[in-house]
Write a protein that holds these residues in place. Structure first.
Motif, short mmCIF file in Angstrom:
data_model
loop_
_atom_site.label_atom_id
_atom_site.label_comp_id
_atom_site.label_asym_id
_atom_site.label_seq_id
_atom_site.Cartn_x
_atom_site.Cartn_y
_atom_site.Cartn_z
N SER A 123 13.83 -77.45 -7.16
CA SER A 123 13.90 -77.19 -8.60
C SER A 123 15.00 -78.03 -9.21
N ILE A 124 15.00 -78.06 -10.54
CA ILE A 124 16.08 -78.70 -11.29
C ILE A 124 16.65 -77.67 -12.25
N ARG A 125 17.96 -77.62 -12.33
CA ARG A 125 18.67 -76.76 -13.27
C ARG A 125 19.52 -77.62 -14.17
N LEU A 126 19.74 -77.12 -15.39
CA LEU A 126 20.63 -77.82 -16.32
C LEU A 126 20.99 -76.86 -17.43
N ASP A 127 22.01 -77.25 -18.21
CA ASP A 127 22.32 -76.49 -19.41
C ASP A 127 22.43 -77.45 -20.58
N ALA A 128 22.13 -76.93 -21.76
CA ALA A 128 22.15 -77.75 -22.98
C ALA A 128 22.76 -76.93 -24.11
N TYR A 129 23.63 -77.57 -24.86
CA TYR A 129 24.32 -76.93 -25.98
C TYR A 129 23.30 -76.51 -27.03
N THR A 130 23.35 -75.25 -27.46
CA THR A 130 22.34 -74.75 -28.38
C THR A 130 22.35 -75.47 -29.73
N ALA A 131 23.47 -76.03 -30.12
CA ALA A 131 23.52 -76.77 -31.39
C ALA A 131 22.86 -78.14 -31.28
N ASN A 132 22.58 -78.59 -30.06
CA ASN A 132 21.92 -79.87 -29.85
C ASN A 132 20.41 -79.62 -29.77
N THR A 133 19.81 -79.41 -30.92
CA THR A 133 18.40 -79.03 -30.98
C THR A 133 17.47 -80.12 -30.44
N LYS A 134 17.85 -81.37 -30.55
CA LYS A 134 17.00 -82.45 -30.01
C LYS A 134 16.91 -82.34 -28.49
N ALA A 135 18.03 -82.06 -27.84
CA ALA A 135 18.02 -81.91 -26.38
C ALA A 135 17.21 -80.68 -25.98
N ILE A 136 17.43 -79.58 -26.68
CA ILE A 136 16.70 -78.34 -26.39
C ILE A 136 15.19 -78.60 -26.48
N THR A 137 14.76 -79.25 -27.55
CA THR A 137 13.34 -79.55 -27.75
C THR A 137 12.81 -80.42 -26.63
N TYR A 152 30.89 -71.94 -22.54
CA TYR A 152 32.00 -72.72 -21.99
C TYR A 152 33.19 -72.62 -22.93
N PRO A 153 34.40 -72.72 -22.38
CA PRO A 153 35.60 -72.63 -23.23
C PRO A 153 35.61 -73.72 -24.31
N PHE A 154 36.19 -73.39 -25.43
CA PHE A 154 36.40 -74.33 -26.54
C PHE A 154 35.11 -74.81 -27.19
N ARG A 155 34.01 -74.12 -26.95
CA ARG A 155 32.74 -74.48 -27.57
C ARG A 155 32.29 -73.32 -28.44
N LYS A 156 31.94 -73.61 -29.69
CA LYS A 156 31.57 -72.58 -30.65
C LYS A 156 30.27 -71.87 -30.26
N TYR A 157 29.30 -72.64 -29.78
CA TYR A 157 27.99 -72.09 -29.48
C TYR A 157 27.75 -72.05 -27.97
N PRO A 158 26.85 -71.18 -27.53
CA PRO A 158 26.54 -71.11 -26.11
C PRO A 158 25.65 -72.27 -25.66
N TYR A 159 25.46 -72.36 -24.37
CA TYR A 159 24.56 -73.32 -23.75
C TYR A 159 23.37 -72.57 -23.18
N LEU A 160 22.18 -73.10 -23.42
CA LEU A 160 20.98 -72.54 -22.80
C LEU A 160 20.85 -73.13 -21.40
N CYS A 161 20.51 -72.31 -20.44
CA CYS A 161 20.28 -72.78 -19.08
C CYS A 161 18.79 -72.88 -18.85
N PHE A 162 18.39 -74.01 -18.29
CA PHE A 162 16.98 -74.30 -18.04
C PHE A 162 16.73 -74.52 -16.55
N GLU A 163 15.48 -74.29 -16.17
CA GLU A 163 15.07 -74.52 -14.78
C GLU A 163 13.64 -75.04 -14.79
N LYS A 164 13.38 -75.94 -13.86
CA LYS A 164 12.01 -76.41 -13.65
C LYS A 164 11.76 -76.41 -12.15
N MET A 165 10.73 -75.68 -11.75
CA MET A 165 10.34 -75.67 -10.35
C MET A 165 9.62 -76.99 -10.05
N LEU A 166 9.89 -77.54 -8.88
CA LEU A 166 9.29 -78.80 -8.48
C LEU A 166 8.31 -78.56 -7.34
#
Length: 176
Positions: A123-137, A152-166
């Motif tokens: 699988s692949i895991r990653l996280d993306a800043y929720t304010a970065n809508t282009k990356a999320i999309t 994460y510290p010093f960040r206003k918004y959370p990060y979404l964690c994603f997974e893709k099974m391979l």
């Protein structure tokens, strides 16, 4: 241009890429990176370990991605689907602002998926800043599933964690 494992000779160009992307994100109100991260120490470590892959054109880094097995400790409480396999983790995927909108991010993701399969990752895991809508999309279109979110510290918004099974027996369709 093809993705390749970057070397220490590419350090200056890769640092410039991350600085340029950081400045562009901040100009657009996305404060996921700053002058402290990603920094030259982090980039240098990725290069020394052979984890940083880059798209270099005439000595200029157009895009980069890091893939390894290093997961944030914040990932431990999330309900990952891949509980017994061997997950790869994507970090610091970046495309130069002048090259965005041309499918390069999609290319990098496909490259990472193919590389992960070839190395036996499940699988692949990653996280993306929720304010970065282009990356999320992009991740959603590439069939990555949202697992949860972390802060994460010093960040206003959370990060979404994603997974893709391979599945090494099926071709990857990143649905874009």
């Amino acid at each position: 241009m093809e993705m390749e494992v970057a070397s220490m000779n590419d350090l200056k160009s890769i640092k410039y890429l991350y600085t340029t992307v950081t400045n562009s994100l901040r100009k657009n109100g996305v404060y996921q990176w700053d002058i402290f991260y990603p920094n030259i120490i982090v980039i240098g470590r990725d290069l020394k370990k052979g984890h940083l892959h880059a798209l270099i054109n005439d000595g200029i880094c157009v895009a980069a991605v890091v893939m390894n097995e290093e997961q944030s400790s914040k990932y431990s409480g999330l309900p990952w689907s891949d509980k017994k396999g061997r997950p790869a983790v994507i970090h610091r995927l970046a495309v130069h602002p002048g090259s965005q909108g041309k499918g390069i991010g999609k290319q990098i993701l496909l490259y990472a998926e193919e590389m992960a399969i070839s190395k036996g990752y499940t699988s692949i895991r990653l996280d993306a800043y929720t304010a970065n809508t282009k990356a999320i999309t992009m991740y959603e279109r590439a069939n990555y599933s949202t697992v949860g979110q972390i802060q994460y510290p010093f960040r206003k918004y959370p990060y979404l964690c994603f997974e893709k099974m391979l599945n090494a027996n099926e071709p990857n369709d990143i649905g874009m």
